[in-house]
Design a protein around this motif. Structure first.
Motif, PDB file in Angstrom:
ATOM      1  N   GLN A 113       8.033  -9.218  -7.745  1.00  0.00           N
ATOM      2  CA  GLN A 113       7.177  -9.505  -6.590  1.00  0.00           C
ATOM      3  C   GLN A 113       7.543  -8.600  -5.440  1.00  0.00           C
ATOM      4  O   GLN A 113       7.911  -9.052  -4.366  1.00  0.00           O
ATOM      5  N   GLY A 114       7.427  -7.297  -5.675  1.00  0.00           N
ATOM      6  CA  GLY A 114       7.788  -6.371  -4.621  1.00  0.00           C
ATOM      7  C   GLY A 114       6.957  -6.562  -3.373  1.00  0.00           C
ATOM      8  O   GLY A 114       7.421  -6.333  -2.274  1.00  0.00           O
ATOM      9  N   THR A 115       5.706  -6.997  -3.547  1.00  0.00           N
ATOM     10  CA  THR A 115       4.859  -7.176  -2.382  1.00  0.00           C
ATOM     11  C   THR A 115       5.270  -8.358  -1.544  1.00  0.00           C
ATOM     12  O   THR A 115       4.799  -8.518  -0.428  1.00  0.00           O
ATOM     13  N   GLY A 116       6.149  -9.223  -2.091  1.00  0.00           N
ATOM     14  CA  GLY A 116       6.559 -10.386  -1.334  1.00  0.00           C
ATOM     15  C   GLY A 116       7.809 -10.160  -0.516  1.00  0.00           C
ATOM     16  O   GLY A 116       8.146 -10.972   0.321  1.00  0.00           O
ATOM     17  N   ARG A 117       8.526  -9.073  -0.756  1.00  0.00           N
ATOM     18  CA  ARG A 117       9.763  -8.818  -0.031  1.00  0.00           C
ATOM     19  C   ARG A 117       9.452  -8.055   1.234  1.00  0.00           C
ATOM     20  O   ARG A 117       8.782  -7.040   1.211  1.00  0.00           O
ATOM     21  N   ARG A 118       9.993  -8.525   2.345  1.00  0.00           N
ATOM     22  CA  ARG A 118       9.688  -7.887   3.615  1.00  0.00           C
ATOM     23  C   ARG A 118      10.222  -6.461   3.644  1.00  0.00           C
ATOM     24  O   ARG A 118       9.681  -5.604   4.321  1.00  0.00           O
ATOM     25  N   PHE A 120      10.069  -4.277   1.401  1.00  0.00           N
ATOM     26  CA  PHE A 120       9.086  -3.385   0.826  1.00  0.00           C
ATOM     27  C   PHE A 120       7.689  -3.989   0.940  1.00  0.00           C
ATOM     28  O   PHE A 120       6.873  -3.908   0.033  1.00  0.00           O
ATOM     29  N   ALA A 121       7.440  -4.643   2.087  1.00  0.00           N
ATOM     30  CA  ALA A 121       6.160  -5.328   2.270  1.00  0.00           C
ATOM     31  C   ALA A 121       5.029  -4.350   2.129  1.00  0.00           C
ATOM     32  O   ALA A 121       5.037  -3.290   2.709  1.00  0.00           O
ATOM     33  N   THR A 122       4.049  -4.686   1.365  1.00  0.00           N
ATOM     34  CA  THR A 122       2.968  -3.743   1.105  1.00  0.00           C
ATOM     35  C   THR A 122       1.638  -4.176   1.651  1.00  0.00           C
ATOM     36  O   THR A 122       0.713  -3.375   1.714  1.00  0.00           O
ATOM     37  N   GLY A 123       1.505  -5.419   2.003  1.00  0.00           N
ATOM     38  CA  GLY A 123       0.252  -5.851   2.592  1.00  0.00           C
ATOM     39  C   GLY A 123      -0.929  -5.683   1.682  1.00  0.00           C
ATOM     40  O   GLY A 123      -2.014  -5.307   2.114  1.00  0.00           O
ATOM     41  N   LEU A 124      -0.743  -5.940   0.410  1.00  0.00           N
ATOM     42  CA  LEU A 124      -1.796  -5.669  -0.552  1.00  0.00           C
ATOM     43  C   LEU A 124      -2.666  -6.889  -0.865  1.00  0.00           C
ATOM     44  O   LEU A 124      -3.156  -7.031  -1.968  1.00  0.00           O
ATOM     45  N   VAL A 191      -2.539   3.206  -2.093  1.00  0.00           N
ATOM     46  CA  VAL A 191      -1.834   4.425  -1.691  1.00  0.00           C
ATOM     47  C   VAL A 191      -1.045   4.184  -0.412  1.00  0.00           C
ATOM     48  O   VAL A 191       0.108   4.622  -0.273  1.00  0.00           O
ATOM     49  N   ASP A 192      -1.642   3.473   0.527  1.00  0.00           N
ATOM     50  CA  ASP A 192      -0.940   3.189   1.770  1.00  0.00           C
ATOM     51  C   ASP A 192       0.257   2.276   1.538  1.00  0.00           C
ATOM     52  O   ASP A 192       1.293   2.400   2.192  1.00  0.00           O
ATOM     53  N   ALA A 193       0.131   1.345   0.599  1.00  0.00           N
ATOM     54  CA  ALA A 193       1.237   0.447   0.288  1.00  0.00           C
ATOM     55  C   ALA A 193       2.412   1.205  -0.309  1.00  0.00           C
ATOM     56  O   ALA A 193       3.577   0.907  -0.032  1.00  0.00           O
ATOM     57  N   ILE A 194       2.137   2.200  -1.144  1.00  0.00           N
ATOM     58  CA  ILE A 194       3.208   3.041  -1.681  1.00  0.00           C
ATOM     59  C   ILE A 194       3.942   3.733  -0.545  1.00  0.00           C
ATOM     60  O   ILE A 194       5.183   3.772  -0.498  1.00  0.00           O
ATOM     61  N   SER A 195       3.183   4.271   0.390  1.00  0.00           N
ATOM     62  CA  SER A 195       3.789   4.944   1.547  1.00  0.00           C
ATOM     63  C   SER A 195       4.698   3.992   2.309  1.00  0.00           C
ATOM     64  O   SER A 195       5.831   4.329   2.658  1.00  0.00           O
ATOM     65  N   ALA A 613       9.234   4.150  22.087  1.00  0.00           N
ATOM     66  CA  ALA A 613       9.418   2.863  21.413  1.00  0.00           C
ATOM     67  C   ALA A 613       8.272   1.916  21.713  1.00  0.00           C
ATOM     68  O   ALA A 613       7.776   1.205  20.824  1.00  0.00           O
ATOM     69  N   LEU A 614       7.832   1.890  22.965  1.00  0.00           N
ATOM     70  CA  LEU A 614       6.778   0.969  23.355  1.00  0.00           C
ATOM     71  C   LEU A 614       5.485   1.280  22.625  1.00  0.00           C
ATOM     72  O   LEU A 614       4.754   0.377  22.200  1.00  0.00           O
ATOM     73  N   HIS A 615       5.193   2.544  22.445  1.00  0.00           N
ATOM     74  CA  HIS A 615       3.981   2.899  21.710  1.00  0.00           C
ATOM     75  C   HIS A 615       4.069   2.425  20.264  1.00  0.00           C
ATOM     76  O   HIS A 615       3.104   1.925  19.691  1.00  0.00           O
ATOM     77  N   SER A 616       5.242   2.574  19.653  1.00  0.00           N
ATOM     78  CA  SER A 616       5.410   2.107  18.283  1.00  0.00           C
ATOM     79  C   SER A 616       5.177   0.605  18.180  1.00  0.00           C
ATOM     80  O   SER A 616       4.617   0.110  17.202  1.00  0.00           O
ATOM     81  N   LEU A 617       5.598  -0.131  19.190  1.00  0.00           N
ATOM     82  CA  LEU A 617       5.468  -1.587  19.141  1.00  0.00           C
ATOM     83  C   LEU A 617       4.094  -2.075  19.592  1.00  0.00           C
ATOM     84  O   LEU A 617       3.671  -3.177  19.221  1.00  0.00           O
ATOM     85  N   LEU A 618       3.387  -1.275  20.383  1.00  0.00           N
ATOM     86  CA  LEU A 618       2.076  -1.698  20.880  1.00  0.00           C
ATOM     87  C   LEU A 618       0.928  -1.258  19.986  1.00  0.00           C
ATOM     88  O   LEU A 618      -0.191  -1.740  20.138  1.00  0.00           O
ATOM     89  N   SER A 619       1.158  -0.339  19.085  1.00  0.00           N
ATOM     90  CA  SER A 619       0.070   0.078  18.201  1.00  0.00           C
ATOM     91  C   SER A 619      -0.219  -1.026  17.192  1.00  0.00           C
ATOM     92  O   SER A 619       0.684  -1.724  16.739  1.00  0.00           O
ATOM     93  N   ARG A 620      -1.455  -1.194  16.869  1.00  0.00           N
ATOM     94  CA  ARG A 620      -1.876  -2.197  15.901  1.00  0.00           C
ATOM     95  C   ARG A 620      -2.888  -1.554  14.963  1.00  0.00           C
ATOM     96  O   ARG A 620      -4.089  -1.531  15.245  1.00  0.00           O
ATOM     97  N   THR A 621      -2.392  -1.013  13.861  1.00  0.00           N
ATOM     98  CA  THR A 621      -3.276  -0.384  12.881  1.00  0.00           C
ATOM     99  C   THR A 621      -3.228  -1.171  11.580  1.00  0.00           C
ATOM    100  O   THR A 621      -2.250  -1.851  11.275  1.00  0.00           O
ATOM    101  N   GLU A 622      -4.295  -1.051  10.820  1.00  0.00           N
ATOM    102  CA  GLU A 622      -4.338  -1.727   9.524  1.00  0.00           C
ATOM    103  C   GLU A 622      -3.445  -1.021   8.514  1.00  0.00           C
ATOM    104  O   GLU A 622      -2.813  -1.669   7.674  1.00  0.00           O
ATOM    105  N   LEU A 623      -3.392   0.301   8.595  1.00  0.00           N
ATOM    106  CA  LEU A 623      -2.742   1.104   7.560  1.00  0.00           C
ATOM    107  C   LEU A 623      -1.499   1.796   8.095  1.00  0.00           C
ATOM    108  O   LEU A 623      -1.477   2.280   9.227  1.00  0.00           O
ATOM    109  N   GLN A 624      -0.479   1.856   7.260  1.00  0.00           N
ATOM    110  CA  GLN A 624       0.805   2.444   7.655  1.00  0.00           C
ATOM    111  C   GLN A 624       0.669   3.912   8.010  1.00  0.00           C
ATOM    112  O   GLN A 624       1.380   4.416   8.875  1.00  0.00           O
ATOM    113  N   HIS A 625      -0.220   4.603   7.365  1.00  0.00           N
ATOM    114  CA  HIS A 625      -0.333   6.048   7.516  1.00  0.00           C
ATOM    115  C   HIS A 625      -0.615   6.475   8.949  1.00  0.00           C
ATOM    116  O   HIS A 625      -0.287   7.591   9.334  1.00  0.00           O
ATOM    117  N   VAL A 626      -1.219   5.602   9.733  1.00  0.00           N
ATOM    118  CA  VAL A 626      -1.562   5.977  11.107  1.00  0.00           C
ATOM    119  C   VAL A 626      -0.889   5.071  12.124  1.00  0.00           C
ATOM    120  O   VAL A 626      -1.332   4.954  13.267  1.00  0.00           O
TER     121      VAL A 626
END
Length: 815
Positions: A113-118, A120-124, A191-195, A613-626
């Motif tokens: 259950q790799g998708t269940g571990r934080r 390696f959380a994949t959000g799939l 693909v994004d989950a792999i990333s 740091a603040l930008h990293s914490l304030l961004s809210r994107t669906e996908l890890q790539h961006v």
């Protein structure tokens, strides 16, 4: 395809923001790649000439409604977009050797259950054939370790964590490769989950190898980083993943229901694959692999030499006059040394301190020569890196490494970058000459000679500032305690974004700074409506083996889990004098380091890094790539925090004369400050631009010639200042981005914050129209909202307006 996140740094060689393989520049939301969809030709279908331009950059459009893909790229851009290598068996053998019985439960958890571990959380959720996110399985939960990374408590833990990331990523890509996951959105999310899975470990490894106090941790992290970097090569050259994305592009109507972010990420992935040579024949791609591996090795060697190469030399104690005692007290001295002698080290931070403060010109020169010759072997390493990067760029269809890197940025090509640098150079030329004349006059008064050398600049800047602005660095520091600066950061968060900045206890396994804890702090950001936004760790002290400048590391991005970032600085943080009663009380209230004093440049660095740091914490994107990093807006807001300037002992505000002197000092040498950045940016562009037939430029000759032409400083025989310029590895051909981003942030400051730095409406606009999107929107589109059509769209008028804003904002205009 993948990204590791370390960004920031204030430029100028003092604060280093470096990239590793897929790293992007500090102004991440301000980079650009135009990608137009096409019918995909993969190597399995048609081989493409080695000199052919990647087709994605030159093909027809498939998107409707005026949409296109303009990339800010990966957080660390593409030194690994290459094909499968002959080293794969060796890497697999190393991974297999990590699969010890002690790690079996962790790997079994990853496989089940790799998708269940934080970790390696994949959000799939909802990705067919892959599974959905769930809670940690019973018995498989991992406890938070270093910087909150689950399962990371000992150096030995990196091996199973890295191996588990590979196992989980292979599990995720198999159904995509076989077609079991075939829906367009399922492919993209997979693909994004792999990333995200790989980056959850390699990001942590990048941080630990640069900051952990324990050498065993650093070595283990570097090994994990190396193995996962090679694995990323396989992912970035996986034909089956590329063909799956091609299917998304080619299928009519496949993306009709996609959001703008989803469409953009498809384009980014496709263009990234092609920039890495996925379109080449097998033999040509094998050569790209070898070149990429060699580039990676050279980058690591260059960085290693900067950190590891050091020398010690003795000087007369009388020559130390002017260097603050708190700096000298940190330098260990050998036993039996004569009382009139003192041993100095060539560490970069100490080198900077000595050259800035020592009144003896002979000592400054000696330190400059020693510090800039200790890593002389890096000259050859750099030139080999130049050759490898250039050959790699040619193989994948670009004229140079500079062209390859610029293709994904807003500037688009080196010619446009040169136009920007030339326009800025013309704008500051008169001011810089006026300032240089002031320094020459000051040196004539003190030393009887007016010829300036590289080791004179920072010392005489301080000398003139002290005289002209009635400004003493130590007296100014008495109004800047660490506790006061942290309260200023809290004020920014509250005033602009309605966010609280709460310090919370660090669990025993989280700290990485050694037995003393090294002053590491843990801060949680909490929004009034949205709750906890993420965690920031502050690691501000100097220590042995630590990355020598200032940087922002993303340990965990915020797409599928709450983000975690670390700010790494190397502040002197001297204790206040013994009579500092208020400082002692402050320590008792908030933390043992709150009363420590900070120089004004350290204050600027802290706010600058906090902005990343603040930008990293304030961004809210669906996908890890961006997911995000960084316009430097928070750094600018520090100007309005006058109420946080209080004397460490009396609690009084600084006198108006001192503030006036500080204000004048910030613009007194603004022209030379920008000129130095122009030197670094121009050198970077030339070293990684087009090369002469049959070889590469002599880096020392180019560096010396540019230093004389741009900065007016003669060469120093035996000194190779560029051999310790760490930006070449991560920011190769991208260093100009510091100035380029500053052009836009200056304009944003002028339009929205200059009159009221803590304007909550302006803060909300900045967050919702820029920071929140990370790299998920076209940067031009975001800038048009914030700056208007002319400046947001580029072109000659936009460039003129931007340069004017930058010159006005920094005070780099001749009077």
């Amino acid at each position: 395809m993948l990204a590791v996140r370390r960004s920031s740094g204030a430029g100028g060689g003092t604060n280093t923001c470096r990239r590793w393989f897929a790293r992007s520049p500090a102004p991440r939301t301000l980079s650009r790649l135009t990608w137009h969809g096409r019918k995909c030709d993969t190597p399995a279908v048609a081989a493409v000439s080695a000199t052919a331009r990647p087709a994605a950059a030159a093909s027809g459009r498939f998107l409707a409604g005026g949409d296109d893909f303009r990339s800010n790229g990966f957080r660390r851009r593409n030194a690994h977009s290459v094909a499968t290598t002959s080293r794969q068996p060796q890497r697999q053998q190393r991974i297999s050797s990590w699969l010890s019985p002690s790690s079996s439960s962790l790997l079994a958890t990853a496989a089940r259950q790799g998708t269940g571990r934080r970790s390696f959380a994949t959000g799939l959720q909802g990705v067919a054939g892959v599974g959905s996110a769930s809670e940690d399985p019973a018995g498989g939960a991992l406890t938070p370790g270093v910087a909150g990374v689950e399962g990371l408590h000992r150096p030995e833990d990196f091996a199973p964590l890295a191996a588990a990331a590979v196992v989980e990523s292979d599990r995720l890509r198999k159904p995509i490769s076989t077609g079991e996951v075939s829906t367009p959105l399922g492919i993209l999310r997979g693909v994004d989950a792999i990333s995200n899975t790989v980056c959850s470990v390699i990001d942590a490894a990048d941080f630990v190898r640069n900051a952990h106090a324990d050498e065993g941790f650093r070595v283990a992290a570097d090994e994990a980083f190396s193995v996962l970097a090679e694995y990323i090569q396989d992912l970035n050259a996986d034909d089956s993943l590329y063909r799956a994305l091609c299917g998304v592009v080619e299928e009519e109507g496949a993306m009709d229901g996609f959001t703008g972010e989803q469409r953009r990420v498809v384009g980014l992935h496709m263009a990234e694959f092609e920039r890495g040579g996925i379109h080449l024949s097998g033999e040509e791609r094998a050569e790209v692999v070898a070149l990429q591996n060699e580039a990676t090795r050279l980058e690591r060697l260059f960085e290693h030499n900067i950190l590891a190469k050091r020398a010690a030399f003795q000087v007369n104690r009388k020559d130390l006059h002017g260097i603050p005692e708190f700096i000298l007290s940190r330098i260990p001295q050998p036993e039996g040394q004569p009382a009139d002698r003192f041993t100095l080290l060539t560490d970069q931070s100490l080198m900077s301190d000595v050259i800035k403060n020592a009144r003896s010109g002979a000592l400054r020169r000696a330190m400059y020569l020693a510090g800039n010759s200790v890593a002389a072997e890096n000259v050859q390493v750099l030139e080999r890196l130049m050759a490898v990067r250039h050959k790699l760029a040619l193989r994948v269809g670009f004229d140079s490494h500079a062209h390859r890197m610029a293709s994904e940025k807003m500037a688009e090509n080196p010619e446009e970058i040169a136009r920007f640098l030339e326009a800025l150079s013309a704008g500051i030329r008169d001011k810089a000459e006026q300032e240089a004349s002031m320094l020459r006059q000051a040196k004539m008064e003190v030393e009887g000679s007016s010829e300036l050398y590289a080791w004179d600049i920072s010392y005489y800047m301080g000398y003139v500032k002290s005289r002209e602005c009635n400004l003493d660095g130590r007296s100014l520091s008495e109004y800047f305690t660490l506790g006061g600066c942290l309260e200023g950061l809290r004020m920014v968060c509250r005033g602009l974004f309605s966010i609280s900045l709460e310090q919370v206890p660090i669990e025993p396994g989280e700290n990485w700074a050694g037995r003393s804890g090294g002053g590491v702090r843990k801060l949680v950001l909490r929004h009034e409506q949205e709750g906890v936004l993420g965690t920031i760790y502050l690691d501000l002290h100097r220590r042995e083996g630590k990355f020598g400048h200032a940087a922002h590391f993303t340990v965990r991005c915020g797409c599928y889990q709450l983000p975690t970032v670390v700010l790494v600085c190397n502040f002197g943080l001297p204790e206040p004098p013994p009579d500092g009663g208020n400082a002692k009380q402050s320590k008792e209230r908030s933390g043992k380091d709150d009363g420590r004093l900070m120089s004004h440049s350290e204050v600027e660095t802290l706010f600058h890094e906090f902005g990343h740091a603040l930008h990293s914490l304030l961004s809210r994107t669906e996908l890890q790539h961006v997911s995000a990093s960084v316009p430097d807006a928070v750094h600018r807001v520090r100007r309005g925090l006058r109420q946080q300037r209080r004397h460490y002992r009396t609690g009084e505000a600084p006198p108006p004369a001192l503030l006036d002197g500080l204000h004048r000092s910030k613009t007194l040498f603004a022209g030379l400050g920008i000129q130095t950045q122009l030197l670094y940016a121009t050198l970077d562009q030339q070293l990684f631009g087009r090369q002469p037939e049959g070889g590469v430029w002599s880096s020392a000759s180019v560096a010396d010639a540019l230093q004389e032409r741009i900065a007016g400083l003669p060469r120093c025989e035996g000194a190779f200042w560029h051999s310790r310029f760490g930006h070449f590895t991560g920011y190769g051909a991208s260093y100009y981005a510091y100035l380029y981003a500053k052009m836009f942030t200056s304009a944003i400051w002028e339009r929205h914050f200059a009159k009221d730095p803590l304007n909550s409406d302006a803060g909300e606009l900045l967050w919702k129209e820029l920071l929140i999107h990370g790299g998920a929107k076209d940067p031009h589109e975001m800038l048009r909202v914030l700056l208007g059509e002319e400046q947001g769209s580029g072109g000659d008028a936009g460039l003129r307006a931007g340069v004017t804003s930058l010159l006005k904002d920094t005070g780099a205009v001749a009077t």
